[in-house]
Design an enzyme around this catalytic site. Structure first.
Site, short mmCIF file in Angstrom:
data_model
loop_
_atom_site.label_atom_id
_atom_site.label_comp_id
_atom_site.label_asym_id
_atom_site.label_seq_id
_atom_site.Cartn_x
_atom_site.Cartn_y
_atom_site.Cartn_z
N LYS A 1 0.15 -6.01 -10.99
CA LYS A 1 1.61 -6.18 -11.14
C LYS A 1 1.97 -6.75 -12.53
CE LYS A 1 2.32 -6.55 -6.17
NZ LYS A 1 3.12 -7.17 -5.10
N TYR B 1 7.87 1.08 -2.20
CA TYR B 1 8.08 0.00 -1.23
C TYR B 1 9.06 0.39 -0.13
CZ TYR B 1 5.27 -3.28 -3.94
OH TYR B 1 4.22 -3.93 -4.57
N ASN C 1 2.81 -11.73 -7.01
CA ASN C 1 1.50 -12.05 -6.40
C ASN C 1 0.36 -11.21 -6.97
OD1 ASN C 1 2.14 -9.63 -5.26
ND2 ASN C 1 1.78 -10.24 -3.14
N HIS D 1 -1.18 -5.32 -5.86
CA HIS D 1 -0.91 -4.62 -4.59
C HIS D 1 -2.09 -3.71 -4.31
CE1 HIS D 1 1.15 -2.06 -1.63
NE2 HIS D 1 0.59 -1.04 -2.27
N GLU E 1 1.25 6.44 -1.41
CA GLU E 1 1.45 5.63 -2.62
C GLU E 1 0.78 6.25 -3.85
OE1 GLU E 1 -0.16 1.85 -1.46
OE2 GLU E 1 1.57 1.35 -0.19
P1 CMP Z 1 2.57 -6.22 -1.77
O1 CMP Z 1 1.20 -6.29 -1.23
O2 CMP Z 1 2.80 -5.44 -3.01
O3 CMP Z 1 3.53 -5.63 -0.62
C1 CMP Z 1 4.89 -5.97 -0.47
C2 CMP Z 1 5.33 -6.98 -1.48
O4 CMP Z 1 6.55 -7.62 -1.20
C3 CMP Z 1 4.33 -8.10 -1.49
O5 CMP Z 1 3.09 -7.69 -2.03
C4 CMP Z 1 5.08 -9.16 -2.29
O6 CMP Z 1 5.04 -8.88 -3.69
C5 CMP Z 1 6.53 -8.91 -1.84
N1 CMP Z 1 7.03 -9.94 -0.91
C6 CMP Z 1 7.97 -10.85 -1.21
N2 CMP Z 1 8.23 -11.64 -0.17
C7 CMP Z 1 7.45 -11.24 0.82
C8 CMP Z 1 7.24 -11.70 2.16
N3 CMP Z 1 7.95 -12.72 2.68
N4 CMP Z 1 6.34 -11.06 2.90
C9 CMP Z 1 5.63 -10.01 2.40
N5 CMP Z 1 5.78 -9.53 1.13
C10 CMP Z 1 6.67 -10.15 0.34
#
Ligand code: CMP
Length: 145
Positions: free
Chosen positions: A22, A62, A125, A128, A139
């Site tokens: 990311k 997403y 975070n 992904h 995806e």
């Molecule tokens: P990712 O694994 O990319 O999948 C969905 C993304 O939504 C997640 O990582 C985070 O970057 C974002 N996200 C933000 N808030 C939440 C949450 N409460 N629960 C899950 N995903 C979240």
């Protein structure tokens, strides 16, 4: 020679997954370190691309999260700079990669996982990874049509 090829019967069926490093991790110069972890695990790098995605593409990526409270912030963040998308190949690579990246919420991610070692955020975070074969098929087309 790829050492998995020496005796494929010893390993589970080879599959592929998508990872997306990311914008927070790209900005911090962590791409090489993160890819290195997958290579150290003997997962094979099949494709790698650095690019900034338009919001429409990220909304597709997403789409299962559309309508959730974090959706708009997520799309905003993911479009804030380049991401490094890669396809990895190996036995049970979907499960292994998910274990290697750790809990979605970085503060809850175990040390030794990528988010547990590099991340502090929930939306921001670090990385992904596809969670199922169906997710990978959907995806990966967004990045590598
Ligand atoms: P990712 O694994 O990319 O999948 C969905 C993304 O939504 C997640 O990582 C985070 O970057 C974002 N996200 C933000 N808030 C939440 C949450 N409460 N629960 C899950 N995903 C979240």
């Amino acid at each position: 020679m790829d050492h998995f090829a020496q005796d494929p019967r010893r390993y589970a069926q080879t599959e592929r997954t998508l990872i997306v490093i990311k914008p927070d991790a790209v900005r911090r110069g962590l791409v090489g370190k993160i890819i290195q972890r997958f290579e150290d695990r003997s997962l094979k790098l099949i494709a790698l691309e650095l690019r900034t995605l338009e919001k429409e593409r990220l909304e597709d990526l997403y789409s299962p999260h559309r309508g959730k409270p974090f959706f708009n912030d997520l799309v905003e963040f993911m479009s804030s700079g380049p991401v490094a998308a890669a396809i990895l190949e190996g036995p049970e690579v979907i499960k292994i990669t998910r274990l290697m990246i750790g809990n979605t919420k970085s503060p809850e991610a175990a040390p030794g996982t990528i988010r547990g070692d590099f991340g502090l955020g929930i939306t921001e975070n670090i990385i992904h990874a596809s969670d199922t074969l169906e997710s990978f098929e959907r995806e990966s087309k967004i990045f590598f049509p």
